[in-house]
Design a protein around this motif. Structure first.
Motif, PDB file in Angstrom:
ATOM      1  N   ARG A  36     -12.201  32.650 -20.015  1.00  0.00           N
ATOM      2  CA  ARG A  36     -11.350  32.734 -21.199  1.00  0.00           C
ATOM      3  C   ARG A  36      -9.888  32.450 -20.843  1.00  0.00           C
ATOM      4  N   LEU A  37      -9.435  33.004 -19.713  1.00  0.00           N
ATOM      5  CA  LEU A  37      -8.048  32.779 -19.296  1.00  0.00           C
ATOM      6  C   LEU A  37      -7.807  31.312 -18.962  1.00  0.00           C
ATOM      7  N   GLU A  38      -8.721  30.691 -18.231  1.00  0.00           N
ATOM      8  CA  GLU A  38      -8.531  29.287 -17.849  1.00  0.00           C
ATOM      9  C   GLU A  38      -8.474  28.395 -19.081  1.00  0.00           C
ATOM     10  N   PHE A  39      -9.281  28.676 -20.079  1.00  0.00           N
ATOM     11  CA  PHE A  39      -9.225  27.907 -21.329  1.00  0.00           C
ATOM     12  C   PHE A  39      -7.862  28.100 -21.994  1.00  0.00           C
ATOM     13  N   PHE A  40      -7.381  29.334 -21.996  1.00  0.00           N
ATOM     14  CA  PHE A  40      -6.074  29.652 -22.573  1.00  0.00           C
ATOM     15  C   PHE A  40      -4.953  28.905 -21.845  1.00  0.00           C
ATOM     16  N   LEU A  41      -5.023  28.862 -20.504  1.00  0.00           N
ATOM     17  CA  LEU A  41      -3.942  28.259 -19.714  1.00  0.00           C
ATOM     18  C   LEU A  41      -3.846  26.755 -19.894  1.00  0.00           C
ATOM     19  N   LYS A  42      -4.928  26.117 -20.346  1.00  0.00           N
ATOM     20  CA  LYS A  42      -4.909  24.657 -20.521  1.00  0.00           C
ATOM     21  C   LYS A  42      -3.829  24.202 -21.491  1.00  0.00           C
ATOM     22  N   THR A  43      -3.485  25.036 -22.435  1.00  0.00           N
ATOM     23  CA  THR A  43      -2.497  24.653 -23.449  1.00  0.00           C
ATOM     24  C   THR A  43      -1.164  25.370 -23.255  1.00  0.00           C
ATOM     25  N   GLU A  44      -1.010  26.048 -22.119  1.00  0.00           N
ATOM     26  CA  GLU A  44       0.221  26.791 -21.857  1.00  0.00           C
ATOM     27  C   GLU A  44       1.143  26.009 -20.916  1.00  0.00           C
ATOM     28  N   PRO A  45       2.472  26.210 -21.022  1.00  0.00           N
ATOM     29  CA  PRO A  45       3.435  25.499 -20.166  1.00  0.00           C
ATOM     30  C   PRO A  45       3.548  26.140 -18.786  1.00  0.00           C
ATOM     31  N   VAL A  46       2.403  26.293 -18.112  1.00  0.00           N
ATOM     32  CA  VAL A  46       2.385  26.903 -16.781  1.00  0.00           C
ATOM     33  C   VAL A  46       1.629  25.999 -15.814  1.00  0.00           C
ATOM     34  N   ILE A  47       1.862  26.229 -14.540  1.00  0.00           N
ATOM     35  CA  ILE A  47       1.139  25.519 -13.486  1.00  0.00           C
ATOM     36  C   ILE A  47       0.455  26.562 -12.615  1.00  0.00           C
ATOM     37  N   VAL A  97       6.131  29.201 -14.128  1.00  0.00           N
ATOM     38  CA  VAL A  97       6.514  28.920 -15.513  1.00  0.00           C
ATOM     39  C   VAL A  97       8.028  28.812 -15.576  1.00  0.00           C
ATOM     40  N   ARG A  98       8.520  27.892 -16.377  1.00  0.00           N
ATOM     41  CA  ARG A  98       9.966  27.802 -16.576  1.00  0.00           C
ATOM     42  C   ARG A  98      10.485  29.112 -17.167  1.00  0.00           C
ATOM     43  N   THR A  99      11.648  29.554 -16.707  1.00  0.00           N
ATOM     44  CA  THR A  99      12.176  30.824 -17.216  1.00  0.00           C
ATOM     45  C   THR A  99      12.396  30.762 -18.725  1.00  0.00           C
ATOM     46  N   SER A 100      12.686  29.572 -19.249  1.00  0.00           N
ATOM     47  CA  SER A 100      12.893  29.436 -20.693  1.00  0.00           C
ATOM     48  C   SER A 100      11.599  29.651 -21.476  1.00  0.00           C
ATOM     49  N   ASP A 101      10.440  29.539 -20.800  1.00  0.00           N
ATOM     50  CA  ASP A 101       9.147  29.730 -21.464  1.00  0.00           C
ATOM     51  C   ASP A 101       8.530  31.101 -21.175  1.00  0.00           C
ATOM     52  N   GLU A 102       9.165  31.885 -20.298  1.00  0.00           N
ATOM     53  CA  GLU A 102       8.560  33.143 -19.835  1.00  0.00           C
ATOM     54  C   GLU A 102       8.211  34.108 -20.961  1.00  0.00           C
ATOM     55  N   GLU A 103       9.182  34.396 -21.789  1.00  0.00           N
ATOM     56  CA  GLU A 103       9.000  35.450 -22.795  1.00  0.00           C
ATOM     57  C   GLU A 103       7.869  35.099 -23.758  1.00  0.00           C
ATOM     58  N   ALA A 104       7.879  33.869 -24.255  1.00  0.00           N
ATOM     59  CA  ALA A 104       6.849  33.461 -25.209  1.00  0.00           C
ATOM     60  C   ALA A 104       5.472  33.423 -24.544  1.00  0.00           C
ATOM     61  N   PHE A 105       5.419  32.936 -23.293  1.00  0.00           N
ATOM     62  CA  PHE A 105       4.139  32.884 -22.579  1.00  0.00           C
ATOM     63  C   PHE A 105       3.583  34.292 -22.371  1.00  0.00           C
ATOM     64  N   ALA A 106       4.441  35.217 -21.953  1.00  0.00           N
ATOM     65  CA  ALA A 106       3.994  36.593 -21.712  1.00  0.00           C
ATOM     66  C   ALA A 106       3.439  37.219 -22.989  1.00  0.00           C
ATOM     67  N   ALA A 107       4.088  36.935 -24.110  1.00  0.00           N
ATOM     68  CA  ALA A 107       3.617  37.487 -25.389  1.00  0.00           C
ATOM     69  C   ALA A 107       2.246  36.929 -25.752  1.00  0.00           C
ATOM     70  N   MET A 144      -3.669  37.370 -26.062  1.00  0.00           N
ATOM     71  CA  MET A 144      -4.976  36.808 -25.732  1.00  0.00           C
ATOM     72  C   MET A 144      -5.850  37.825 -24.999  1.00  0.00           C
ATOM     73  N   SER A 145      -5.249  38.582 -24.084  1.00  0.00           N
ATOM     74  CA  SER A 145      -6.011  39.509 -23.237  1.00  0.00           C
ATOM     75  C   SER A 145      -6.042  40.924 -23.803  1.00  0.00           C
ATOM     76  N   GLU A 146      -5.470  41.109 -24.996  1.00  0.00           N
ATOM     77  CA  GLU A 146      -5.388  42.439 -25.620  1.00  0.00           C
ATOM     78  C   GLU A 146      -4.729  43.447 -24.681  1.00  0.00           C
ATOM     79  N   GLY A 147      -3.720  42.944 -23.949  1.00  0.00           N
ATOM     80  CA  GLY A 147      -2.925  43.800 -23.086  1.00  0.00           C
ATOM     81  C   GLY A 147      -3.540  44.130 -21.741  1.00  0.00           C
TER      82      GLY A 147
END
Length: 214
Positions: A150-161, A177-187, A192-195
């Motif tokens: 589930r996580l790998e599928f999620f990461l495919k569309t995220e701005p992370v490496i 992850v770029r620091t400018s994308d950190e907050e939104a990615f973490a949210a 996705m993982s229900e915390g």
């Protein structure tokens, strides 16, 4: 320390061409300090110690705070200045460019020299490639095996490496992850993982990322 994006050369490279029998060789290199730029210049001078001129320019600092250039014996303003003007026009910093000339016996005149050294600088930047260095954060993320797919599928569309994946009692992912994308990615990760997934921030550094739209 506040970090902001900047443009620089992606790799050390060179290119060359001939103008009226004079051979011009452009060399470029990423340099994060003035000492590194001077060391690169010394290396090129040693490699081409029989050249007529080794003209150079370097810019150091995310805010381009250090700018130096030299005509190395060419008429004033015909070599170092054109090189640094090309670098400034491309917006690059933390890098050095040296344009070596082997005189071919035909004088180029001031205008011809400016064009040749400008061409040398532009060809060098193209050979090295220009990229954007973004403030980047590295994270460790411990993932239970049942959540991995589930996580790998999620990461495919995220701005992370995903830099690394280690398999133990759980899967340990190293992400950047770029620091400018950190907050939104973490949210989004929390949602996705229900915390259940909590990434551990390890460090912040500069890393080249492709321009938007590439």
């Amino acid at each position: 320390m506040s970090m902001k994006p900047y443009k620089t050369l992606l790799r050390a490279a060179s290119d060359e061409f001939v103008v009226n029998k004079s051979r011009f060789i452009g060399h470029g290199c990423p340099c994060e300090t003035e000492e590194a730029a001077l060391a690169f210049l010394a290396e090129i001078r040693a490699r081409h110690k029989d050249a007529t001129h080794n003209c150079y320019a370097y810019i150091v600092g995310a805010n381009m705070g250090i700018m130096r250039y030299s005509d190395d014996g060419e008429p004033g303003g015909t070599a170092g200045m054109p090189i640094i003007e090309v670098m400034k026009a491309r917006g690059v910093t933390n890098c050095a460019v040296v344009v070596t000339r082997y005189f071919g016996g035909i004088l180029l005149g001031a205008g011809g020299l400016v064009r040749a050294y400008s061409q040398g600088a532009a060809a060098t930047l193209n050979a090295c490639g220009v990229g954007v260095m973004h403030p980047t954060a590295r994270y460790l993320l411990e993932v239970p095996y049942p959540m991995l797919g589930r996580l790998e599928f999620f990461l495919k569309t995220e701005p992370v490496i995903v830099e690394e994946k280690q398999f133990a009692d759980a899967v340990i992912l190293t992400l950047v992850v770029r620091t400018s994308d950190e907050e939104a990615f973490a949210a989004r990760l929390t949602n996705m993982s229900e915390g259940r997934l909590e990434p551990l921030r390890c460090e912040e550094f500069y890393r080249p990322w492709p321009e938007e739209g590439q």
